[in-house]
Design a protein around this motif. Structure first.
Motif, short mmCIF file in Angstrom:
data_model
loop_
_atom_site.label_atom_id
_atom_site.label_comp_id
_atom_site.label_asym_id
_atom_site.label_seq_id
_atom_site.Cartn_x
_atom_site.Cartn_y
_atom_site.Cartn_z
N ILE B 193 0.97 47.69 -1.19
CA ILE B 193 0.39 46.70 -2.10
C ILE B 193 1.19 46.81 -3.38
O ILE B 193 1.30 47.89 -3.97
N VAL B 194 1.79 45.69 -3.80
CA VAL B 194 2.70 45.71 -4.94
C VAL B 194 2.19 44.78 -6.03
O VAL B 194 2.04 43.57 -5.80
N VAL B 195 1.91 45.36 -7.19
CA VAL B 195 1.60 44.53 -8.35
C VAL B 195 2.91 44.31 -9.09
O VAL B 195 3.58 45.29 -9.46
N THR B 196 3.31 43.08 -9.27
CA THR B 196 4.63 42.83 -9.89
C THR B 196 4.71 41.46 -10.51
O THR B 196 3.89 40.57 -10.23
N HIS B 197 5.69 41.29 -11.38
CA HIS B 197 6.01 39.97 -11.91
C HIS B 197 7.32 39.46 -11.31
O HIS B 197 7.83 38.43 -11.72
N GLU B 198 7.89 40.24 -10.37
CA GLU B 198 9.16 39.86 -9.77
C GLU B 198 8.94 38.87 -8.64
O GLU B 198 8.69 39.25 -7.50
N MET B 199 9.02 37.58 -8.95
CA MET B 199 8.76 36.57 -7.94
C MET B 199 9.83 36.57 -6.86
O MET B 199 9.56 36.27 -5.70
N GLY B 200 11.05 36.94 -7.25
CA GLY B 200 12.13 37.02 -6.27
C GLY B 200 11.77 38.02 -5.17
O GLY B 200 11.93 37.75 -3.97
N PHE B 201 11.25 39.17 -5.60
CA PHE B 201 10.83 40.19 -4.63
C PHE B 201 9.71 39.66 -3.76
O PHE B 201 9.72 39.84 -2.54
N ALA B 202 8.75 38.98 -4.39
CA ALA B 202 7.63 38.44 -3.63
C ALA B 202 8.12 37.48 -2.55
O ALA B 202 7.67 37.51 -1.40
N ARG B 203 9.07 36.62 -2.91
CA ARG B 203 9.60 35.67 -1.94
C ARG B 203 10.32 36.37 -0.79
O ARG B 203 10.20 36.00 0.37
N ARG B 204 11.10 37.41 -1.15
CA ARG B 204 11.91 38.07 -0.13
C ARG B 204 11.11 39.01 0.75
O ARG B 204 11.31 39.07 1.96
N ALA B 205 10.22 39.80 0.14
CA ALA B 205 9.63 40.93 0.87
C ALA B 205 8.17 40.77 1.22
O ALA B 205 7.68 41.42 2.14
N ALA B 206 7.44 39.91 0.51
CA ALA B 206 6.00 39.86 0.72
C ALA B 206 5.66 39.15 2.03
O ALA B 206 6.32 38.20 2.44
N ASP B 207 4.63 39.66 2.70
CA ASP B 207 4.07 38.94 3.83
C ASP B 207 3.01 37.98 3.33
O ASP B 207 2.90 36.86 3.78
N ALA B 220 -5.01 33.18 -2.31
CA ALA B 220 -4.28 34.11 -1.45
C ALA B 220 -3.70 33.32 -0.29
O ALA B 220 -4.38 32.46 0.27
N ALA B 221 -2.43 33.60 0.02
CA ALA B 221 -1.81 32.85 1.11
C ALA B 221 -0.60 33.61 1.62
O ALA B 221 -0.03 34.43 0.90
N PRO B 222 -0.18 33.36 2.86
CA PRO B 222 1.08 33.92 3.34
C PRO B 222 2.20 33.50 2.40
O PRO B 222 2.14 32.40 1.82
N ALA B 223 3.19 34.35 2.23
CA ALA B 223 4.20 34.14 1.19
C ALA B 223 4.83 32.75 1.25
O ALA B 223 4.95 32.06 0.24
N ALA B 224 5.21 32.34 2.46
CA ALA B 224 5.92 31.06 2.58
C ALA B 224 5.06 29.92 2.05
O ALA B 224 5.52 29.06 1.31
#
Lengths: 228, 244
Positions: B193-207, B220-224
């Motif tokens: 579980i990652v709390v972050t402001h890095e949207m790039g990371f969220a796009r690349r790595a988040a499910d 709340a939604a799947p990343a895509a």
């Protein structure tokens, strides 16, 4: 000059030397009790004040009141307080032990503040980090906090130890025959002040100098321990 | 499939201040859940509650089938399986990188000293710092320190990793190396579980992505889908501001 030599000869009886030794031993025990007992209890008090649990709040408040009170009362007044406290409790305690109890009371209050300053040098979040890795409180203290707090604690702790040896002279005011009292006895017996208090001065030096050396060595080692 | 961790109706107040007002989140095994939201929305508090650094005021947290808020005496045993990475790294400054990593396995888990140090060396290699084992925290850059902190958390072999704004305190040029390590871990199937402001990371790595606002989950939604154009207006506004 001749008189001094003559008096020195008079002074050097086994009775006088024994008195000096006894006074020195009392001063040593008084200071050591205050420092050791004060450090142990002061450490415990500092740990208590660092806890966050709600049910310990009353104990933390008591701790703060204790520290703030006894750091503000002159040592002499504490001696009398303890003296009359024992009397009020109907306990017949020899004055020497009244003085020992007083040094513990004062030592705890002062040294808990010294230790607390050491704890404050370790960021709260490092305690948290240790907690997330499942360290118990004792493990956190032993492996994370104390190794870092040590260098902040040692210099003021030894400064306190050294000043405490001197403060223990106040115990003579309630009749404890420690070094200062012995000096007064010598003086009253008509010995020259230079000899009466000179011998006491030397005795104080003999007690405190090794301690000062130890403190300096510890500080040196602490400074080195990071210069890997 | 039952989630690895599920919080339901999680509440947390500091006196009259209600920081979490009934938060529902869950994370499945192998999933990377990213939590975003404006400052003060309760993201960090949520993480601190999930591993019991803060006592919760209400709700349930079920981890590996056990209600950990109710676990009492067993709580530390459970918490051992949750690793945490802090915003300011919080490495132990008196220990070398290797000792930072090996300390808890040796002292808490009672692992053999040699084995633990060997494993610590492997973990350093895993976070791309194989030659920094003897370095002290103040000799490392922020990004390097944070990677050591990640290795330190991994050393306890947690089933779940919590990252509390792991790159917020970093120089921009070292953010990438930390995110890369986190992404590699996520791709290896570690649950986080990652709390972050890095949207790039969220796009690349988040499910999945969770958007928190005012102490509750607002979306709340799947990343895509989260980053598609269907996101609610409030989320789109936040994303627009942060990526502008």
């Amino acid at each position: 000059m001749f008189r001094a030599l003559q008096q020195l000869h008079e002074f050097a009886t086994s009775y006088n030397l024994l008195l000096l030794l006894e006074g020195g031993a009392r001063t040593l025990v008084l200071s050591a009790a205050g420092c050791v007992c004060g450090f142990v209890l002061g450490f415990a008090l500092a740990v208590l004040r660092h806890t966050a649990a709600g049910w310990l709040l009353p104990a933390r408040i008591l701790g703060v009141v204790y520290v703030e009170m006894f750091r503000r009362i002159p040592f002499l007044v504490t001696l009398f307080l303890v003296f009359y406290a024992f009397q009020a409790l109907g306990l017949d305690v020899p004055v020497f032990w009244v003085a020992v109890a007083s040094t513990c009371v004062i030592g705890t209050a002062y040294l808990s503040e010294v230790v607390r300053a050491g704890f404050a040098a370790v960021p709260r979040a490092e305690w948290d980090a240790a907690a997330t890795m499942n360290f118990s409180l004792l493990q956190t203290l032993r492996f994370v906090v104390v190794p870092q707090a040590w260098r902040v604690v040692v210099p003021p702790a030894f400064a306190f130890f050294l000043s405490f040896i001197k403060d223990s002279a106040l115990a003579s005011q309630i009749g404890v025959v420690e070094l200062t009292f012995v000096g007064k006895i010598f003086n009253n017996r008509g010995l020259m002040p230079a000899i009466a208090f000179g011998s006491v001065l030397i005795a104080y030096f003999v007690i405190s100098y090794p301690l000062a050396r130890l403190g300096a060595r510890l500080e040196g080692r602490l400074a080195l321990s990071r210069a890997h | 499939m039952t989630p690895l961790l599920a919080a339901a109706g999680l509440r947390k107040s500091y006196g009259p201040l209600e920081v979490l007002r009934g938060v529902d989140v869950d994370v499945a095994r192998g999933e990377c859940l990213v939590v975003i939201g404006p400052s003060g929305s309760g993201k960090s508090t949520l993480l601190r509650c999930l591993n019991l650094l803060e006592p919760i005021s209400g709700g349930r947290i079920v981890f590996q089938g056990e209600d950990i808020a109710e676990a009492g005496r067993r709580a530390p045993e459970i918490r051992r399986r949750i690793g945490m990475v802090f915003q300011n790294f919080e490495l132990f400054r008196h220990l070398s990188a290797l000792d930072n990593i090996a300390l808890a396995p040796i002292r808490v888990k009672g692992e053999d000293r040699r084995a633990a140090r060997e494993r610590a060396q492997h973990l350093l290699a895993k976070v791309h710092l194989p030659d920094k084992s003897d370095a002290f925290p103040d000799e490392l850059s922020g990004g390097q320190q944070q990677r050591v902190a990640i290795a330190r958390a991994l050393a306890m072999e947690p089933a779940l990793m919590l990252y509390d704004e792991p790159t917020s305190a970093l120089d921009p040029e070292t953010v990438g190396e930390v995110l890369q390590v986190m992404q590699e871990l996520a791709e290896e199937g570690s649950t986080s579980i990652v709390v972050t402001h890095e949207m790039g990371f969220a796009r690349r790595a988040a499910d999945r992505v969770v958007f928190m606002d005012a102490g509750a989950v607002a979306h709340a939604a799947p990343a895509a889908r989260f980053f598609s154009n269907e996101a609610p207006e409030r989320v789109a506004r936040f994303l627009g501001k942060i990526e502008a």
